[in-house]
Scaffold this motif. Structure first.
Motif, PDB file in Angstrom:
ATOM      1  N   SER A 297       0.873  -1.201   0.022  1.00 32.64           N
ATOM      2  CA  SER A 297       0.191   0.161  -0.058  1.00 32.64           C
ATOM      3  C   SER A 297       0.848   1.256   0.156  1.00 32.64           C
ATOM      4  CB  SER A 297      -0.893   0.135   1.202  1.00 32.64           C
ATOM      5  OG  SER A 297      -1.703   1.184   1.303  1.00 32.64           O
ATOM      6  N   GLY A 298       1.695   1.550   1.220  1.00 32.54           N
ATOM      7  CA  GLY A 298       2.344   2.792   1.249  1.00 32.54           C
ATOM      8  C   GLY A 298       1.226   3.763   1.907  1.00 32.54           C
ATOM      9  N   THR A 299       1.611   4.695   2.806  1.00 31.90           N
ATOM     10  CA  THR A 299       0.637   5.717   3.105  1.00 31.90           C
ATOM     11  C   THR A 299       1.397   6.934   3.171  1.00 31.90           C
ATOM     12  OG1 THR A 299       1.105   5.178   5.322  1.00 31.90           O
ATOM     13  CG2 THR A 299      -0.737   3.979   4.341  1.00 31.90           C
ATOM     14  N   SER A 300       2.884   7.117   3.151  1.00 39.07           N
ATOM     15  CA  SER A 300       3.441   8.530   3.199  1.00 39.07           C
ATOM     16  C   SER A 300       3.053   9.415   2.417  1.00 39.07           C
ATOM     17  CB  SER A 300       4.756   8.341   3.221  1.00 39.07           C
ATOM     18  OG  SER A 300       5.198   7.873   2.000  1.00 39.07           O
ATOM     19  N   GLY A 301       2.711   8.978   1.073  1.00 42.46           N
ATOM     20  CA  GLY A 301       2.158  10.268   0.021  1.00 42.46           C
ATOM     21  C   GLY A 301       0.791  10.461   0.549  1.00 42.46           C
ATOM     22  N   MET A 302       0.128   9.670   1.210  1.00 43.68           N
ATOM     23  CA  MET A 302      -1.355  10.503   1.492  1.00 43.68           C
ATOM     24  C   MET A 302      -1.297  11.648   2.082  1.00 43.68           C
ATOM     25  SD  MET A 302      -2.988   6.843   2.613  1.00 43.68           S
ATOM     26  CE  MET A 302      -3.026   5.219   1.413  1.00 43.68           C
ATOM     27  N   THR A 303      -0.432  11.409   3.394  1.00 47.25           N
ATOM     28  CA  THR A 303      -0.271  12.677   4.233  1.00 47.25           C
ATOM     29  C   THR A 303       0.555  13.846   3.669  1.00 47.25           C
ATOM     30  OG1 THR A 303       1.526  11.428   5.275  1.00 47.25           O
ATOM     31  CG2 THR A 303      -0.886  11.390   6.334  1.00 47.25           C
ATOM     32  N   ALA A 304       1.320  13.469   2.819  1.00 44.03           N
ATOM     33  CA  ALA A 304       2.051  14.554   2.118  1.00 44.03           C
ATOM     34  C   ALA A 304       1.136  15.444   1.216  1.00 44.03           C
ATOM     35  CB  ALA A 304       3.064  14.024   1.021  1.00 44.03           C
ATOM     36  N   ALA A 305       0.305  14.709   0.540  1.00 45.47           N
ATOM     37  CA  ALA A 305      -0.837  15.160  -0.594  1.00 45.47           C
ATOM     38  C   ALA A 305      -1.874  16.010   0.622  1.00 45.47           C
ATOM     39  CB  ALA A 305      -1.700  14.138  -0.855  1.00 45.47           C
TER      40      ALA A 305
ATOM     41  N   LYS B  71      -2.759  15.529 -13.451  1.00 45.45           N
ATOM     42  CA  LYS B  71      -3.903  16.163 -13.052  1.00 45.45           C
ATOM     43  C   LYS B  71      -3.871  16.374 -11.329  1.00 45.45           C
ATOM     44  CE  LYS B  71      -9.023  15.191 -12.410  1.00 45.45           C
ATOM     45  NZ  LYS B  71     -10.092  14.379 -12.247  1.00 45.45           N
ATOM     46  N   ASN B  72      -3.400  15.052 -10.694  1.00 45.11           N
ATOM     47  CA  ASN B  72      -3.357  15.391  -9.034  1.00 45.11           C
ATOM     48  C   ASN B  72      -2.040  14.734  -8.559  1.00 45.11           C
ATOM     49  OD1 ASN B  72      -3.337  12.407  -9.319  1.00 45.11           O
ATOM     50  ND2 ASN B  72      -5.276  12.331  -7.987  1.00 45.11           N
ATOM     51  N   GLY B  73      -1.203  14.557  -9.612  1.00 43.39           N
ATOM     52  CA  GLY B  73       0.540  14.278  -9.345  1.00 43.39           C
ATOM     53  C   GLY B  73       0.835  13.993 -10.585  1.00 43.39           C
ATOM     54  N   PHE B  74       2.066  13.064 -10.292  1.00 41.16           N
ATOM     55  CA  PHE B  74       2.633  12.500 -11.417  1.00 41.16           C
ATOM     56  C   PHE B  74       2.954  10.899 -11.167  1.00 41.16           C
ATOM     57  CE2 PHE B  74       3.519  16.874 -10.710  1.00 41.16           C
ATOM     58  CZ  PHE B  74       3.373  17.526 -11.920  1.00 41.16           C
TER      59      PHE B  74
ATOM     60  N   MET C  44      -5.540  17.432  -3.184  1.00 38.89           N
ATOM     61  CA  MET C  44      -6.113  17.302  -1.639  1.00 38.89           C
ATOM     62  C   MET C  44      -7.524  16.847  -1.600  1.00 38.89           C
ATOM     63  SD  MET C  44      -4.170  20.936  -0.313  1.00 38.89           S
ATOM     64  CE  MET C  44      -4.515  21.059   1.398  1.00 38.89           C
ATOM     65  N   GLU C  45      -8.189  17.284  -2.657  1.00 35.10           N
ATOM     66  CA  GLU C  45      -9.571  16.818  -2.860  1.00 35.10           C
ATOM     67  C   GLU C  45      -9.796  15.212  -2.843  1.00 35.10           C
ATOM     68  OE1 GLU C  45     -13.248  17.033  -6.241  1.00 35.10           O
ATOM     69  OE2 GLU C  45     -11.858  18.889  -5.693  1.00 35.10           O
ATOM     70  N   ASP C  46      -8.763  14.615  -3.786  1.00 34.33           N
ATOM     71  CA  ASP C  46      -8.685  13.194  -4.193  1.00 34.33           C
ATOM     72  C   ASP C  46      -8.483  12.611  -2.987  1.00 34.33           C
ATOM     73  OD1 ASP C  46      -9.738  14.056  -6.452  1.00 34.33           O
ATOM     74  OD2 ASP C  46      -7.666  13.538  -7.647  1.00 34.33           O
ATOM     75  N   VAL C  47      -7.274  12.892  -2.240  1.00 38.17           N
ATOM     76  CA  VAL C  47      -6.826  12.205  -1.165  1.00 38.17           C
ATOM     77  C   VAL C  47      -8.048  12.263  -0.063  1.00 38.17           C
ATOM     78  CG1 VAL C  47      -5.732  13.935   0.377  1.00 38.17           C
ATOM     79  CG2 VAL C  47      -4.857  11.657  -0.018  1.00 38.17           C
TER      80      VAL C  47
END
Length: 547
Positions: A442-450, A472-475, A524-527
Motif C-alpha cells: 500500500s504505502g501511506t506516506s504520500g497520502m499525508t504529503a498530499a 491532474k493530481n500528481g505525477f 487534496m480533494e482526491d486524497v
C-alpha cells in the motif's frame, strides 16, 4: 482494573473488538514503532476514537523502542538503543503470566488513556518485571529483535498475554483483529477455550501486509512448540489444524486458515494476495480495504484553510512558511541552509531495497545537471530508518551521506519518526516514491504529503493505483514490464523519472504556479475522498467486523 470506554459508541460501531499490533505510531514521544505498519495502526486508533468505535488496542511497550537513528563521527548512520520511560502511561497493577520455553514469565500491563493522544484505549505489555530473569526481561526490549527465539517469545507475549489480559479485565470481545500475524498465539489460546476451528474462525479477522511470499514468516514448528507459541497444543495438533508447508509453519497461511475473513491493504495488493494464497486449501476470503491516514493528526490547519477557500496567495505563503520550518531542522542537522523558494523534492520512508532510495541518482551526471540548473534550481532531501541489520539498506543510506556531501542543495536526515515525517510532508513540494512494482502493498506516506500540499510523484504501485492521475493530481511513472530483469526495470523507471522531472514537474513549478496550485487542490480533494483513516476504520466495521 475494569475497562470503561470514555465514550458512547457510535451507531454501527458497537461490536467489541480487540486490535493486536506489534507496533503503534501514536505520537512522537511514544517510540514503539518502526514504520508503515505502526503508522497505519496509530491512525486506526485515532480514527476509532474519532468515530467512537468499540475498539481497544493491544501492543507491547518496547523498553528501547525500535532504535534511535544517530550518526557516527563521519555522518554515516549509527543505531542507539536508549531506555524509554513515559509518565503518561498508567501502570494498571495487572501482572499476567505466560509460559515461554517451559519457564513462567511475568508480564506487566500499562494503559494509554484515550485522552492523552486522542486514541481508542490501548494496553501495552512489558516483561520488565522484578521477578523475571535477565533473558525474560529482554523479550520486550527491542521491537523486531534479530534473535529468532526472542522474536517468537515476543509473539507469545503479545498473543497469549493479550488474550489473558482480556480475560483478567473481564472484557468480552466478539472479534480479535490481528494486524499482521505476530499475535497468532492468541488464536491458540482462544482455540483452547472454544474447542473447535469453526468456532475460532468466528472470532478472528486478519490484515495481511506483505505482497511477496518470501516476506511472510516461516519457522520450524519444533522451535515454536518449544517456546510455547502453540499454547500447549502438540505439533501434530497444529499440523492437523492448519497444515505445514514443507514441514514448516507459515504464519500468514495459518492466520488465513484460522480467520473468518482477511483484508489486503490496497486493491492491487488484494489481487496479489489472492494469487499468492489462492492455490492453498481452506484459506479465508481476502478483500481489499486500502490503508489510510488520520487527517486531523497529519494536516496543517492553515494550508487546509487556504485550500478550502482556494486562496492561492495564502496557500503558497503557508507552503513557504512550512518549508522554512523544515529547513531550520535541515540546517541544524547537516549545516546546509536550503532556500524556501526552490522546488524541494523529498524521498522519506523506511529504507528497504525494493523502495530504491537512490534511484533518482542512478545516472549521477544527469542528477547533477538537475541539481545544478541555474534557471530551474532543485533541492532534494532524503530520510528514513533501515532495519539496523539490513546491511544493504544501511549501505545505501551511507552512500547517500557521502554522495550528497558535495552538493549544497542535497542532503540526508536522520531520525525519521512521526515528528520529522510530518515536517517533511509539510515542507516538501514533491513527494517522491519509487518502489519496484508490485512490491509496495500500500504505502501511506504520500497520502499525508498530499494532505499538506505536496504533490505525489510515484511509480504506479500500492495505493497510487487508486489515486494517481498523471498531470491532474500528481505525477505517475509509466508502468514497467515486471518480467524484465531488475536492472532493466530500474533503468526504465529512472529514465522516465528524470524525463518527467525535467520536462513537466520542474518547468511547471517555476513557470505556471496557477497550474501547480490547481494540481495541489485536486490532489487534496482526491486524497480527502478515500484516503482518510475514518473511511478505513468504518470499512473495518462494515466489511470485517459486522458480518
Amino acid at each position: 482494573m475494569k475497562l470503561k470506554h470514555p465514550y458512547k459508541f457510535g451507531k454501527g460501531y458497537e461490536k467489541p473488538v480487540a486490535y493486536f499490533s506489534m507496533e503503534f505510531a501514536i505520537d512522537q514521544p511514544l517510540k514503539i514503532y518502526s514504520g508503515g505498519l505502526g503508522f497505519l495502526a496509530g491512525s486506526h486508533m485515532r480514527s476509532a476514537y474519532d468515530l467512537k468505535q468499540n475498539v481497544i488496542g493491544i501492543g507491547i511497550l518496547w523498553k528501547y523502542g525500535y532504535y534511535d537513528q544517530t550518526r557516527k563521527h563521519n555522518n554515516e548512520m549509527d543505531a542507539l538503543w536508549q531506555e524509554r520511560h513515559y509518565n503518561f502511561l498508567e501502570d494498571t497493577g495487572i501482572v499476567l503470566e505466560v509460559t515461554i520455553d517451559n519457564h513462567p514469565v511475568k508480564v506487566k500491563v500499562f494503559y494509554l488513556p484515550p485522552e492523552v493522544f486522542g486514541t481508542a484505549p490501548i494496553f501495552l505489555l512489558s516483561t520488565d518485571h522484578p521477578e523475571n530473569d535477565h533473558l525474560a526481561h529482554t523479550i520486550t526490549h527491542k521491537l523486531y529483535d534479530n534473535n529468532i527465539a526472542t522474536r517468537i517469545a515476543q509473539y507469545v507475549v503479545l498473543g497469549i498475554g493479550g488474550a489473558k489480559l482480556l480475560e483478567v479485565l473481564g472484557h468480552e470481545v466478539d472479534l480479535y483483529h490481528f494486524n499482521e500475524a505476530h499475535a497468532l498465539p492468541a488464536a491458540f489460546r482462544l482455540l483452547e477455550k472454544l474447542g473447535s476451528l469453526d468456532e475460532l474462525k468466528q472470532k478472528l479477522v486478519f490484515t495481511t501486509h506483505t505482497p511477496v511470499k518470501a516476506g511472510n514468516e516461516v519457522n520450524d514448528p519444533n522451535l515454536l512448540h518449544k517456546l510455547g507459541f502453540f499454547n500447549g497444543f502438540t505439533i501434530k495438533d497444529i499440523e492437523d489444524l492448519v497444515g505445514f508447508e514443507n514441514g514448516m509453519f507459515n504464519h500468514t497461511l495459518a492466520a488465513l486458515r484460522m480467520s473468518k475473513i482477511a483484508n489486503a491493504v490496497s486493491k492491487k495488493h488484494c489481487e496479489v494476495s489472492r494469487d499468492m494464497w489462492g492455490g492453498f486449501e481452506d484459506v479465508c476470503d481476502i478483500i481489499p480495504i486500502t490503508n489510510a491516514q488520520n487527517k486531523a493528526y497529519w494536516v496543517d490547519d492553515e494550508i487546509e484553510k487556504a485550500y478550502q477557500k482556494k486562496n492561492d496567495k495564502k496557500f503558497l505563503k503557508r507552503k513557504l512558511e512550512m518549508k522554512k520550518t523544515l529547513f531550520e531542522l535541515v540546517a541544524d542537522q547537516t549545516g546546509k541552509i536550503f532556500d524556501p523558494n526552490v522546488l524541494t523534492i523529498v524521498w522519506a520512508r523506511r529504507f528497504a531495497g525494493y523502495k530504491r532510495a537512490d534511484l533518482i541518482a542512478r545516472d549521477a551526471e544527469r542528477f547533477e545537471r538537475l541539481l545544478n540548473n541555474k534557471k530551474y534550481p532543485v533541492q532534494i532531501i532524503w530520510a528514513g530508518k533501515p532495519y539496523p541489520l539490513d546491511h544493504g539498506a544501511v549501505s545505501t543510506f551511507n552512500w547517500l551521506v557521502h554522495f550528497t556531501r558535495k552538493f549544497h542543495n542535497a542532503t540526508i536526515l536522520t531520525g525519521y519518526e512521526l515528528g520529522l515525517s510530518a515536517l517533511m510532508k509539510k515542507g516538501s513540494d514533491v513527494w517522491l516514491n519509487n518502489p519496484r512494482i508490485p512490491l509496495e502493498a500500500s504505502g501511506t506516506s504520500g497520502m499525508t504529503a498530499a494532505m499538506n500540499g505536496s504533490l505525489n510523484f510515484s511509480t504506479n504501485d500500492g495505493w497510487i493505483l487508486e489515486f494517481g492521475e498523471h498531470g491532474k493530481n500528481g505525477f505517475v511513472i509509466p508502468e514497467v514490464d515486471t518480467s524484465l530483469p531488475e536492472g532493466e526495470q530500474d533503468r526504465h523507471d529512472a529514465e522516465h523519472m528524470m524525463q518527467i522531472l525535467e520536462e513537466e514537474i520542474v518547468p511547471m513549478y517555476y513557470d505556471d504556479k496557477a497550474a501547480w496550485t490547481t494540481m495541489n487542490y485536486q490532489s487534496m480533494e482526491d486524497v480527502e475522498k478515500y484516503f482518510r483513516a475514518a473511511r478505513m476504520a468504518d470499512e473495518y466495521y462494515k466489511k470485517l467486523y459486522n458480518l
